[in-house]
Design an enzyme around this catalytic site. Structure first.
Site, PDB file in Angstrom:
ATOM      1  N   GLU A  97       0.840  -1.205   0.000  1.00 12.48           N
ATOM      2  CA  GLU A  97       0.000   0.000   0.000  1.00 12.48           C
ATOM      3  C   GLU A  97       0.874   1.254   0.000  1.00 12.48           C
ATOM      4  OE1 GLU A  97      -0.332  -2.661   1.880  1.00 12.48           O
ATOM      5  OE2 GLU A  97      -2.398  -3.039   2.512  1.00 12.48           O
ATOM      6  N   ASP A 156      22.394 -37.721  -6.213  1.00 14.12           N
ATOM      7  CA  ASP A 156      22.374 -36.789  -7.349  1.00 14.12           C
ATOM      8  C   ASP A 156      23.398 -35.669  -7.242  1.00 14.12           C
ATOM      9  OD1 ASP A 156      20.199 -38.333  -7.822  1.00 14.12           O
ATOM     10  OD2 ASP A 156      18.720 -36.720  -7.847  1.00 14.12           O
TER      11      ASP A 156
HETATM   12  N1  LIG Z   1      12.136 -37.768 -10.222  1.00 11.73           N
HETATM   13  C1  LIG Z   1      12.143 -36.955  -9.193  1.00 11.73           C
HETATM   14  O1  LIG Z   1      11.308 -36.047  -9.101  1.00 11.73           O
HETATM   15  C2  LIG Z   1      13.181 -37.117  -8.135  1.00 11.73           C
HETATM   16  C3  LIG Z   1      13.370 -36.107  -7.196  1.00 11.73           C
HETATM   17  C4  LIG Z   1      14.336 -36.289  -6.216  1.00 11.73           C
HETATM   18  C5  LIG Z   1      15.068 -37.469  -6.179  1.00 11.73           C
HETATM   19  N2  LIG Z   1      14.862 -38.418  -7.120  1.00 11.73           N
HETATM   20  C6  LIG Z   1      15.630 -39.666  -7.077  1.00 11.73           C
HETATM   21  O2  LIG Z   1      15.277 -40.317  -5.873  1.00 11.73           O
HETATM   22  C7  LIG Z   1      16.382 -41.111  -5.457  1.00 11.73           C
HETATM   23  C8  LIG Z   1      16.603 -40.875  -3.976  1.00 11.73           C
HETATM   24  O3  LIG Z   1      15.418 -41.218  -3.270  1.00 11.73           O
HETATM   25  P1  LIG Z   1      15.506 -41.914  -1.875  1.00 11.73           P
HETATM   26  O4  LIG Z   1      14.144 -42.357  -1.529  1.00 11.73           O
HETATM   27  O5  LIG Z   1      16.603 -42.895  -1.923  1.00 11.73           O
HETATM   28  O6  LIG Z   1      16.036 -40.751  -0.938  1.00 11.73           O
HETATM   29  P2  LIG Z   1      15.399 -39.437  -0.284  1.00 11.73           P
HETATM   30  O7  LIG Z   1      13.944 -39.591  -0.146  1.00 11.73           O
HETATM   31  O8  LIG Z   1      15.914 -38.249  -1.009  1.00 11.73           O
HETATM   32  O9  LIG Z   1      16.117 -39.469   1.126  1.00 11.73           O
HETATM   33  C9  LIG Z   1      15.795 -40.462   2.041  1.00 11.73           C
HETATM   34  C10 LIG Z   1      16.643 -40.293   3.289  1.00 11.73           C
HETATM   35  O10 LIG Z   1      16.246 -39.091   3.961  1.00 11.73           O
HETATM   36  C11 LIG Z   1      16.439 -39.275   5.344  1.00 11.73           C
HETATM   37  N3  LIG Z   1      15.222 -38.925   6.077  1.00 11.73           N
HETATM   38  C12 LIG Z   1      15.164 -38.117   7.158  1.00 11.73           C
HETATM   39  N4  LIG Z   1      13.932 -37.983   7.590  1.00 11.73           N
HETATM   40  C13 LIG Z   1      13.163 -38.696   6.816  1.00 11.73           C
HETATM   41  C14 LIG Z   1      11.774 -38.921   6.826  1.00 11.73           C
HETATM   42  N5  LIG Z   1      10.954 -38.357   7.721  1.00 11.73           N
HETATM   43  N6  LIG Z   1      11.268 -39.739   5.879  1.00 11.73           N
HETATM   44  C15 LIG Z   1      12.093 -40.294   4.942  1.00 11.73           C
HETATM   45  N7  LIG Z   1      13.417 -40.108   4.900  1.00 11.73           N
HETATM   46  C16 LIG Z   1      13.947 -39.317   5.836  1.00 11.73           C
HETATM   47  C17 LIG Z   1      16.827 -40.718   5.584  1.00 11.73           C
HETATM   48  O11 LIG Z   1      18.222 -40.714   5.795  1.00 11.73           O
HETATM   49  P3  LIG Z   1      18.925 -41.842   6.735  1.00 11.73           P
HETATM   50  O12 LIG Z   1      18.774 -43.105   5.967  1.00 11.73           O
HETATM   51  O13 LIG Z   1      20.311 -41.380   6.873  1.00 11.73           O
HETATM   52  O14 LIG Z   1      18.131 -41.861   8.004  1.00 11.73           O
HETATM   53  C18 LIG Z   1      16.458 -41.388   4.278  1.00 11.73           C
HETATM   54  O15 LIG Z   1      17.269 -42.470   3.977  1.00 11.73           O
HETATM   55  C19 LIG Z   1      17.539 -40.736  -6.315  1.00 11.73           C
HETATM   56  O16 LIG Z   1      17.748 -41.770  -7.255  1.00 11.73           O
HETATM   57  C20 LIG Z   1      17.105 -39.488  -7.023  1.00 11.73           C
HETATM   58  O17 LIG Z   1      17.669 -39.375  -8.311  1.00 11.73           O
HETATM   59  C21 LIG Z   1      13.946 -38.268  -8.089  1.00 11.73           C
END
Ligand SMILES: NC(=O)c1ccc[n+]([C@@H]2O[C@H](COP(=O)([O-])OP(=O)(O)OC[C@H]3O[C@@H](n4cnc5c(N)ncnc54)[C@H](OP(=O)(O)O)[C@@H]3O)[C@@H](O)[C@H]2O)c1
Length: 381
Positions: free
Chosen positions: A70, A218
């Site tokens: 504003e 990544d």
């Molecule tokens: N296509 C897309 O849009 C997209 C986007 C992003 C990523 N990606 C792909 O996804 C893959 C990674 O996925 P991801 O599932 O392995 O990893 P993520 O979801 O990125 O990370 C998971 C990690 O986050 C931590 N974490 C902390 N709090 C959490 C909670 N409340 N819930 C879940 N996790 C928690 C844990 O670490 P700790 O195990 O140390 O406890 C868990 O192992 C990669 O290949 C990447 O290229 C794709």
């Protein structure tokens, strides 16, 4: 309520046109106004000289949140504000802070009529702005395009109503519903137009959040790479309870340029923590969810809201996305589907377009090159 309604003046035919322009104007500073919402104001006067109504002042909440919209619009309009109509995308504020209330400034400038859109849930405003205007002899027409204006400041509204930032979850899905390949690094799923759109969405959020899995797999930059908009990169938040991220990774190496926070447990390795802190990374202490042992999301979001973060774009990966969905913490869901399949080795997305259609309201659907972009309102806000 009946008395309140009687005090208001009715909507006029031109109101929606000017309010739509004010909402578009407000979007210029979305994600850049600190704890304040990005509000737009247009001052419009009609001198009944055959030229019709014309805009004589424009304002948008300044970078960092002050001055309010504003003030900018009134300054630009000067004496032309007298007898004019002000279109404001959020109810004008009514409290004395570092500056006098906007409602008072509008009265003092001689504004004859105020048309407002969204209601302000801030207890210090919440109807008091309108009352102050009416007491000052200003006609008030509230709630014109209220839903459209609210969509632009969803994060701010969610922070006030729910005590946590507004959450947008965005996932890129292959034709067969996969988001990547475990051990395969960043897999290209979508094309350049969708990617630019994603960067635009990033610029409109206060922070981007990913899990440790994505950070390690990544090594992403998580910034806004649209030409001329690098300074609109939001803060980065990595959920890394066991501090697996290392100082050699891109997010750490660029932490002095873009605010980077790691949400971690108190038990995380102190040496690693010191090395990351030396690189410019800051930390948010997290508690574990008693059932899963993972970072407890509601508590984390409450802490982030307390630091002034109003909107977060969650960009995965699969585990993080699933946790936010399961906890019903997603307000807006963006799914972008690419044309290629990844195959059975790929990581399955926790949700696909068909499931999202069944659960949520589709807000937007676009075709960007070979990709399809879907935006859903999850109704949590
Ligand atoms: N296509 C897309 O849009 C997209 C986007 C992003 C990523 N990606 C792909 O996804 C893959 C990674 O996925 P991801 O599932 O392995 O990893 P993520 O979801 O990125 O990370 C998971 C990690 O986050 C931590 N974490 C902390 N709090 C959490 C909670 N409340 N819930 C879940 N996790 C928690 C844990 O670490 P700790 O195990 O140390 O406890 C868990 O192992 C990669 O290949 C990447 O290229 C794709």
């Amino acid at each position: 309520m009946a008395n309140e309604a009687r005090a208001f003046s009715p909507e006029r035919p031109e109101d929606r046109r000017f309010m739509a322009a004010a909402i578009r104007f407000a979007a210029r500073h979305a994600g850049r106004t600190g704890t304040n919402p990005a509000v737009g104001t247009l001052i419009v006067r009609d001198d009944r000289d055959g030229r019709g109504p014309r805009i004589v002042g424009r304002g948008v909440t300044a970078l960092g949140g002050r001055p309010h919209a504003e003030a900018g619009a009134l300054a630009e309009a000067g004496d032309l504000a007298r007898g004019a109509t002000a279109y404001v995308t959020l109810e004008p504020c009514a409290h004395h802070g570092r500056t006098p209330p906007c409602a008072e400034a509008l009265v003092a400038a001689g504004i004859a009529r105020v048309v407002s859109a969204a209601a302000d849930p801030d207890m210090r405003v919440d109807g008091k702005g309108h009352a102050m205007l009416i007491a000052g002899g200003v006609e008030v027409t509230p709630r014109v395009m209220a839903a459209e204006a609210a969509r632009g400041i969803e994060g701010y509204l969610t922070r006030h109503r729910r005590g946590r930032p507004g959450i947008t979850l965005k996932l890129a899905l292959s034709r067969d519903g996969r988001i990547g390949i475990r051990g395969g690094g960043q897999v290209k799923i979508t094309g350049p137009v969708s990617d630019s759109q994603t960067h635009l969405v990033r610029a409109r959020h206060d922070a981007i959040l990913v899990g440790a899995g994505t950070a390690l797999e990544d090594d992403p930059r998580l910034d806004c790479r649209l030409p001329g908009m690098a300074d609109r990169s939001p803060a980065r938040i990595i959920l890394d309870p066991n501090l697996r991220v290392s100082p050699e990774m891109t997010v750490a190496k660029t932490a002095r340029n873009v605010s980077t926070m790691i949400a971690t447990f108190e038990t995380a390795d102190p040496e690693r923590r010191a090395a990351l802190a030396a690189a410019g990374v800051s930390f948010i202490a997290c508690v574990a969810d008693p059932e899963t042992g993972r970072v407890a999301l509601p508590e984390l979001l409450e802490d982030l809201a307390a630091t002034g973060i109003s909107s977060i774009l969650v960009e995965g990966g699969a585990m993080i996305a699933e946790s936010f969905l399961q906890a019903d913490l997603v307000d807006r869901l963006i799914l972008v589907t690419g044309p290629e399949a990844i195959g059975a080795a790929g990581i399955a997305a926790p949700i696909d377009v068909d499931a999202a259609r069944r659960r949520y309201a589709l807000l937007r659907q676009d075709v960007f090159g070979a990709d399809a972009w879907y935006e859903f309102s999850c109704g949590a806000a």
